[in-house]
Design a protein around this motif. Sequence first.
Motif, PDB file in Angstrom:
ATOM      1  N   LEU A   1     -18.833  30.540  -9.321  1.00 60.06           N
ATOM      2  CA  LEU A   1     -17.479  30.889  -9.741  1.00 60.06           C
ATOM      3  C   LEU A   1     -16.984  32.116  -8.975  1.00 60.06           C
ATOM      4  CD1 LEU A   1     -15.056  30.667 -11.601  1.00 60.06           C
ATOM      5  CD2 LEU A   1     -16.351  31.917 -13.328  1.00 60.06           C
TER       6      LEU A   1
ATOM      7  N   ILE B   1      -9.569  20.326 -14.883  1.00 54.11           N
ATOM      8  CA  ILE B   1     -10.586  21.373 -14.694  1.00 54.11           C
ATOM      9  C   ILE B   1     -10.937  22.019 -16.027  1.00 54.11           C
ATOM     10  CG2 ILE B   1     -10.951  23.671 -13.684  1.00 54.11           C
ATOM     11  CD1 ILE B   1      -9.376  22.685 -11.233  1.00 54.11           C
ATOM     12  N   THR B   2      -9.922  22.289 -16.814  1.00 52.08           N
ATOM     13  CA  THR B   2     -10.159  22.925 -18.114  1.00 52.08           C
ATOM     14  C   THR B   2     -11.020  22.041 -19.015  1.00 52.08           C
ATOM     15  OG1 THR B   2      -8.055  24.070 -17.918  1.00 52.08           O
ATOM     16  CG2 THR B   2      -9.011  23.967 -20.107  1.00 52.08           C
TER      17      THR B   2
ATOM     18  N   PRO C   1     -12.785  27.289 -11.365  1.00 48.18           N
ATOM     19  CA  PRO C   1     -11.518  27.873 -11.795  1.00 48.18           C
ATOM     20  C   PRO C   1     -10.349  26.980 -11.418  1.00 48.18           C
ATOM     21  CG  PRO C   1     -12.234  28.914  -9.776  1.00 48.18           C
ATOM     22  CD  PRO C   1     -13.289  27.908 -10.139  1.00 48.18           C
ATOM     23  N   SER C   2      -9.327  27.038 -12.212  1.00 47.54           N
ATOM     24  CA  SER C   2      -8.084  26.365 -11.869  1.00 47.54           C
ATOM     25  C   SER C   2      -7.210  27.388 -11.167  1.00 47.54           C
ATOM     26  CB  SER C   2      -7.412  25.859 -13.150  1.00 47.54           C
ATOM     27  OG  SER C   2      -6.128  25.377 -12.855  1.00 47.54           O
TER      28      SER C   2
ATOM     29  N   ASN D   1     -14.522  22.192 -17.933  1.00 45.39           N
ATOM     30  CA  ASN D   1     -15.130  23.481 -18.253  1.00 45.39           C
ATOM     31  C   ASN D   1     -15.448  23.626 -19.741  1.00 45.39           C
ATOM     32  OD1 ASN D   1     -15.343  24.406 -15.658  1.00 45.39           O
ATOM     33  ND2 ASN D   1     -13.353  25.433 -15.658  1.00 45.39           N
TER      34      ASN D   1
ATOM     35  N   PHE E   1      -7.427  30.738 -16.202  1.00 44.44           N
ATOM     36  CA  PHE E   1      -7.991  29.975 -15.094  1.00 44.44           C
ATOM     37  C   PHE E   1      -8.759  28.734 -15.556  1.00 44.44           C
ATOM     38  CE2 PHE E   1      -7.522  34.337 -13.506  1.00 44.44           C
ATOM     39  CZ  PHE E   1      -6.663  34.074 -12.449  1.00 44.44           C
ATOM     40  N   GLY E   2      -8.639  28.413 -16.840  1.00 43.47           N
ATOM     41  CA  GLY E   2      -9.274  27.201 -17.358  1.00 43.47           C
ATOM     42  C   GLY E   2     -10.787  27.258 -17.360  1.00 43.47           C
ATOM     43  N   LEU E   3     -11.361  28.449 -17.480  1.00 45.29           N
ATOM     44  CA  LEU E   3     -12.813  28.624 -17.363  1.00 45.29           C
ATOM     45  C   LEU E   3     -13.536  28.361 -18.679  1.00 45.29           C
ATOM     46  CD1 LEU E   3     -12.690  31.810 -15.152  1.00 45.29           C
ATOM     47  CD2 LEU E   3     -13.429  29.521 -14.455  1.00 45.29           C
ATOM     48  N   PRO E   4     -14.827  28.137 -18.610  1.00 41.20           N
ATOM     49  CA  PRO E   4     -15.590  27.922 -19.849  1.00 41.20           C
ATOM     50  C   PRO E   4     -15.620  29.182 -20.709  1.00 41.20           C
ATOM     51  CG  PRO E   4     -16.894  27.288 -17.915  1.00 41.20           C
ATOM     52  CD  PRO E   4     -15.678  28.003 -17.410  1.00 41.20           C
TER      53      PRO E   4
ATOM     54  N   HIS F   1      -4.987  21.210 -13.621  1.00 47.85           N
ATOM     55  CA  HIS F   1      -5.387  22.296 -14.518  1.00 47.85           C
ATOM     56  C   HIS F   1      -6.063  21.744 -15.772  1.00 47.85           C
ATOM     57  CE1 HIS F   1      -5.303  26.246 -16.442  1.00 47.85           C
ATOM     58  NE2 HIS F   1      -4.840  25.646 -17.522  1.00 47.85           N
TER      59      HIS F   1
END
Lengths: 120, 260
Positions: free
Chosen positions: B71, A97-98, A118-119, A101, B256-259, A94
């Motif tokens: 995504l 990935i974060t 996405p995680s 991102n 979800f750890g997205l940008p 996690h």
Amino acid sequence: MSNDFTVDSLMATAEVRRWLASARLDTQPRIEQTSRVQLLADFCNAQGESPTEMIAKVLRGGEEDGQYEVAIKGRRQLDTAINTWGDGLGLNLHQTITSGNVLRSFFIHNGVQMQGRPSL
Amino acid sequence: MEFKEVVGNRRSVRHFLPYKQVEREKIQVMLEAANRSSRSMNADYVKAIVVNRDELSEELRDSLRNPTTTLDLDMAPTYIMWFINLKYPEGTKERLKQLIDHGVNTPSHGWSHAYVDGVIQKTVIDKITGDDFRLNWMGAIETGQAIAQALLAAYDEGLGACLHNFSDTKIREALNVPDHWRRAWIMLVGYPAMGAEDGGQRPRRPLSENFYWGDANTPFESDPAVVAKLTEAKLLQTPSPTPHRFEEIRLFNREFGLPD
């Protein structure tokens, strides 16, 4: 790996200012900003390239009319470099990935169209 | 749900609950809706393949990606790949005669078996099959109508969806897609992570900018009383961005750890 890039030096750049404003991070607590910029600085030092140089490898042209073309291969290489860098951080999935991102967010807000992982 | 509310609820959803699977029966409802769409010559223009995200190998899922559909493919639990069947003119004569026999296409409107048997081949079918632009143009319009009905059915079922372009180079072989099926859209389907409102209705230009009455110089002016009625019926809803939209997105990204 270099140590040329720091939070302070990057905070002064137009690209980072654009990122923070466009992502509305400039209204967030300062730690939310500096922690992200620190990751960008780490990535730049690992790559030995400035943000401007990395963006220029993906967005070509623009000198005359401010309109750019995306270098597909350059964008793919950048995405791979982000993943590789993340994998080397020794974090859990996690966090890996974060962290990647966060970098993608920087490039996205500077016009490099790419999407996050996405995680899940 | 009432029809007008379904239309009002439809918006391109890009934030799905990735773990909430779509029930098969809801997909069937969507496909039935597509199958009831308007279609010239009563032809079968549309083909679709439904797959669940988790049934595809990672390699195949990656093969669908393009820069704007990445995504979303990870987040949506169900994909419907829509194709245009470029062999749709086949069987036209039989289908048209069936419509005559069912009292749909009637003599008052010029229809007869003799017309279908003796005239329609050269005057209609050959002109479509012999003209690549016409073949694709008709196919795209009629396929689009079917997709639109499936889309509305999705919202009536409480789902969200979004149409995307996709790369079909590898998936064609893996899913045994015939050569005469031309790629249309991939519809990503799932439950909206941020509810049916999903940030509000997307901006649209006023009717008068695109619709006209009588001639192309006379814009169709919207009647405020009708607007009020449609607002009450929820065809017209709160416009985007809804309050707290960006906080909502930020929290979703964080989950979800997205940008950002």
